[in-house]
Design an enzyme around this catalytic site. Sequence first.
Site, PDB file in Angstrom:
ATOM      1  N   ASP A 122      16.813  92.518   8.414  1.00  0.00           N
ATOM      2  CA  ASP A 122      17.134  91.083   8.344  1.00  0.00           C
ATOM      3  C   ASP A 122      18.290  91.016   7.333  1.00  0.00           C
ATOM      4  O   ASP A 122      18.980  92.033   7.131  1.00  0.00           O
ATOM      5  CB  ASP A 122      15.902  90.273   7.900  1.00  0.00           C
ATOM      6  N   GLN A 162       8.361  83.680  13.202  1.00  0.00           N
ATOM      7  CA  GLN A 162       8.373  84.953  13.943  1.00  0.00           C
ATOM      8  C   GLN A 162       7.229  85.020  14.959  1.00  0.00           C
ATOM      9  O   GLN A 162       7.387  85.613  16.029  1.00  0.00           O
ATOM     10  CB  GLN A 162       8.279  86.119  12.953  1.00  0.00           C
ATOM     11  N   LYS A 173       6.667  89.303   8.396  1.00  0.00           N
ATOM     12  CA  LYS A 173       7.979  89.318   7.738  1.00  0.00           C
ATOM     13  C   LYS A 173       7.795  89.852   6.335  1.00  0.00           C
ATOM     14  O   LYS A 173       6.705  89.733   5.761  1.00  0.00           O
ATOM     15  CB  LYS A 173       8.540  87.897   7.655  1.00  0.00           C
ATOM     16  N   LYS A 228       8.489  83.125  17.995  1.00  0.00           N
ATOM     17  CA  LYS A 228       9.656  83.823  18.550  1.00  0.00           C
ATOM     18  C   LYS A 228       9.202  85.055  19.336  1.00  0.00           C
ATOM     19  O   LYS A 228       9.611  85.275  20.469  1.00  0.00           O
ATOM     20  CB  LYS A 228      10.581  84.246  17.408  1.00  0.00           C
TER      21      LYS A 228
HETATM   22  P1  NDP Z   1      23.406  90.231   7.230  1.00  0.00           P
HETATM   23  O1  NDP Z   1      22.906  90.585   5.893  1.00  0.00           O
HETATM   24  O2  NDP Z   1      23.988  91.266   8.104  1.00  0.00           O
HETATM   25  O3  NDP Z   1      24.488  89.071   7.124  1.00  0.00           O
HETATM   26  C1  NDP Z   1      24.181  87.851   6.521  1.00  0.00           C
HETATM   27  C2  NDP Z   1      25.423  86.978   6.509  1.00  0.00           C
HETATM   28  O4  NDP Z   1      25.077  85.671   6.079  1.00  0.00           O
HETATM   29  C3  NDP Z   1      26.479  87.489   5.545  1.00  0.00           C
HETATM   30  O5  NDP Z   1      27.750  87.102   5.989  1.00  0.00           O
HETATM   31  C4  NDP Z   1      26.085  86.744   4.251  1.00  0.00           C
HETATM   32  O6  NDP Z   1      27.151  86.605   3.341  1.00  0.00           O
HETATM   33  C5  NDP Z   1      25.671  85.406   4.808  1.00  0.00           C
HETATM   34  N1  NDP Z   1      24.703  84.775   3.921  1.00  0.00           N
HETATM   35  C6  NDP Z   1      23.490  85.245   3.577  1.00  0.00           C
HETATM   36  N2  NDP Z   1      22.902  84.426   2.709  1.00  0.00           N
HETATM   37  C7  NDP Z   1      23.755  83.423   2.517  1.00  0.00           C
HETATM   38  C8  NDP Z   1      23.715  82.269   1.727  1.00  0.00           C
HETATM   39  N3  NDP Z   1      22.644  81.968   0.960  1.00  0.00           N
HETATM   40  N4  NDP Z   1      24.767  81.435   1.771  1.00  0.00           N
HETATM   41  C9  NDP Z   1      25.832  81.711   2.534  1.00  0.00           C
HETATM   42  N5  NDP Z   1      25.930  82.819   3.312  1.00  0.00           N
HETATM   43  C10 NDP Z   1      24.900  83.649   3.284  1.00  0.00           C
HETATM   44  O7  NDP Z   1      22.168  89.516   7.951  1.00  0.00           O
HETATM   45  P2  NDP Z   1      21.942  89.248   9.502  1.00  0.00           P
HETATM   46  O8  NDP Z   1      23.226  89.002  10.204  1.00  0.00           O
HETATM   47  O9  NDP Z   1      21.034  90.293  10.002  1.00  0.00           O
HETATM   48  O10 NDP Z   1      21.099  87.896   9.449  1.00  0.00           O
HETATM   49  C11 NDP Z   1      21.703  86.608   9.523  1.00  0.00           C
HETATM   50  C12 NDP Z   1      20.669  85.580   9.946  1.00  0.00           C
HETATM   51  O11 NDP Z   1      20.149  85.923  11.226  1.00  0.00           O
HETATM   52  C13 NDP Z   1      19.455  85.465   9.025  1.00  0.00           C
HETATM   53  O12 NDP Z   1      19.028  84.117   9.013  1.00  0.00           O
HETATM   54  C14 NDP Z   1      18.401  86.305   9.727  1.00  0.00           C
HETATM   55  O13 NDP Z   1      17.102  85.916   9.391  1.00  0.00           O
HETATM   56  C15 NDP Z   1      18.728  85.993  11.177  1.00  0.00           C
HETATM   57  N6  NDP Z   1      18.270  86.962  12.168  1.00  0.00           N
HETATM   58  C16 NDP Z   1      18.618  88.289  12.095  1.00  0.00           C
HETATM   59  C17 NDP Z   1      18.210  89.168  13.068  1.00  0.00           C
HETATM   60  C18 NDP Z   1      18.633  90.583  13.066  1.00  0.00           C
HETATM   61  O14 NDP Z   1      18.293  91.296  14.035  1.00  0.00           O
HETATM   62  N7  NDP Z   1      19.371  91.075  12.092  1.00  0.00           N
HETATM   63  C19 NDP Z   1      17.342  88.717  14.169  1.00  0.00           C
HETATM   64  C20 NDP Z   1      17.087  87.312  14.199  1.00  0.00           C
HETATM   65  C21 NDP Z   1      17.533  86.490  13.213  1.00  0.00           C
HETATM   66  P3  NDP Z   1      27.230  87.607   2.067  1.00  0.00           P
HETATM   67  O15 NDP Z   1      27.543  88.935   2.646  1.00  0.00           O
HETATM   68  O16 NDP Z   1      28.288  87.033   1.212  1.00  0.00           O
HETATM   69  O17 NDP Z   1      25.873  87.557   1.424  1.00  0.00           O
HETATM   70  O1  2IT Z   2      14.311  87.349  12.443  1.00  0.00           O
HETATM   71  C1  2IT Z   2      14.190  88.310  13.229  1.00  0.00           C
HETATM   72  O2  2IT Z   2      13.750  88.156  14.363  1.00  0.00           O
HETATM   73  C2  2IT Z   2      14.615  89.638  12.773  1.00  0.00           C
HETATM   74  N1  2IT Z   2      15.113  89.763  11.647  1.00  0.00           N
HETATM   75  C3  2IT Z   2      14.416  90.834  13.644  1.00  0.00           C
HETATM   76  C4  2IT Z   2      12.998  91.325  13.554  1.00  0.00           C
HETATM   77  C5  2IT Z   2      12.694  92.606  14.269  1.00  0.00           C
HETATM   78  O3  2IT Z   2      11.556  93.064  14.109  1.00  0.00           O
HETATM   79  O4  2IT Z   2      13.541  93.164  14.986  1.00  0.00           O
END
Ligand code: NDP
Ligand code: 2IT
Length: 444
Positions: free
Chosen positions: A165, A110, A125, A113
């Site tokens: 997250d 982070q 985080k 980033k």
């Molecule tokens: P969500 O909780 O909205 O969605 C996560 C998705 O990934 C779900 O479909 C979940 O499935 C799946 N998943 C999670 N863990 C696992 C696992 N161990 N094995 C297989 N599938 C898994 O999270 P986000 O979409 O917010 O986050 C997704 C990724 O993006 C993460 O790596 C996060 O750190 C990253 N990220 C998020 C940001 C944000 O703004 N939200 C910003 C930057 C990065 P299920 O529902 O079955 O658990």
């Molecule tokens: O991994 C990421 O950059 C996030 N989950 C978003 C963090 C934030 O402060 O918006």
Amino acid sequence: MKYVERVLKNLKKQNPNEPEFHQAATEILTTLAPVVEKHPEYEAAGLLERFVEPERVVMFRVPWVDDKGRVQVNKGYRVQFNSAIGPYKGGLRFHPSVNLSIIKFLGLEQILKNSLTGLPIGGGKGGSNFDPKGKSDREIMAFCQSFMTELFRHIGADTDVPAGDIGVGGREIGFLFGQYKRIRDEHVGVLTGRGLTYGGSLVRTEATGYGLVYITEEALKMRGDSFKGKTVVISGSGNVAIYACEKAQSLGAKVVAMYDSNGYIYDANGIKLDVIKDIKEVRRARIKEYANLVPGSTYTEGCKGIWTIPCDIALPCATQNEIDEASAQTLVKNGVKYVAEGANMPSTLEAIDVFQKAGVVFLPAKAANAGGVATSALEMAQSSGRMFWSFEEVDAKLKNIMVNIYHNIDNAAKEYGYEGNYVMGANIAGFVKVATAMMAHGIV
Ligand code: NDP
Ligand code: 2IT
């Protein structure tokens, strides 16, 4: 022994049993060798030793009562990693796999980033091993209130600003904010991803997925290409995956597969995103249902098989280490040309090596998924200025930030003699700004 190797060796020795933290640190430190060679003053100032050591780690007990009246106890974390260029900023992850190693890898990533966004935000985080799956809204609220009852004393609009997250979306941010406001009696921008009626920003929900597609679009454009007619595979079906799918489709791509942690769906006609949104955002159900609702689509149990589906562009948007070496080899064999990471550290070190050796355009997480936190910083700016920008205004700023990130990492890679290596470019460009600020601050 070279400076970076010494720091990495010590880090592994001093932080045993933290494999994800070791992995992220290895990827970052090995690419910084040319920078520290150019700047011997960094070694004299112990800069890397300080860079890999969090400024503060908070770990706490989170007790709450479930719907059956039983007491549950979870672990809470907040790693305040680096505040050289701004207040700590980064998401909260609620998932049963969460441990200190995972929060530290996410925090380290982070820092760089947030630097790449060009905005004044440091790196942090947090999260918990709490599992939101199958919990009632009341249980989620009870957990969030207990979590914030400890976290509130460590955060603040100018100190540390958490967001969402995995497992933390609008509902959780609402409960966390409500409790913070109640304890502190302050309506301030202490969390981002807030609802639009209480200080949130338009586009924050879409930002990570849209940003991922914007940076990939720029990489395509610089090669005389576009998303039009491309076959795309997206892992995950959460916040990032859904809005990556939405934007890719709007640019003319065909998204053929997505998954949740149980298995993946394949739809040769192109995924119907309204069906996914209804299953995931409205009903919080399993993706398996898609195959019953959409004729011609299939569901396969297990996640890994998704990477055997031929595609031009792969967008891993679920979790760390979801693409291993064998999956990377399969993707390459099937002709993948672009891999852009929506999730944090979804590719193993071996997988990255496979992509780079095969000439795949590989956009690493800290650049490719920076749109989420960048829009969080735009939310902070709106909160401080007591303003509310239109969707078009925020979206245009987001796109501009992602295009700039692409060119910054491209230029940094070229400057150091590693043209096209965006892992090098992203780490170097992100690090230089943080290092310059840390040097200016003295030994702190
Ligand atoms: P969500 O909780 O909205 O969605 C996560 C998705 O990934 C779900 O479909 C979940 O499935 C799946 N998943 C999670 N863990 C696992 C696992 N161990 N094995 C297989 N599938 C898994 O999270 P986000 O979409 O917010 O986050 C997704 C990724 O993006 C993460 O790596 C996060 O750190 C990253 N990220 C998020 C940001 C944000 O703004 N939200 C910003 C930057 C990065 P299920 O529902 O079955 O658990
Ligand atoms: O991994 C990421 O950059 C996030 N989950 C978003 C963090 C934030 O402060 O918006």
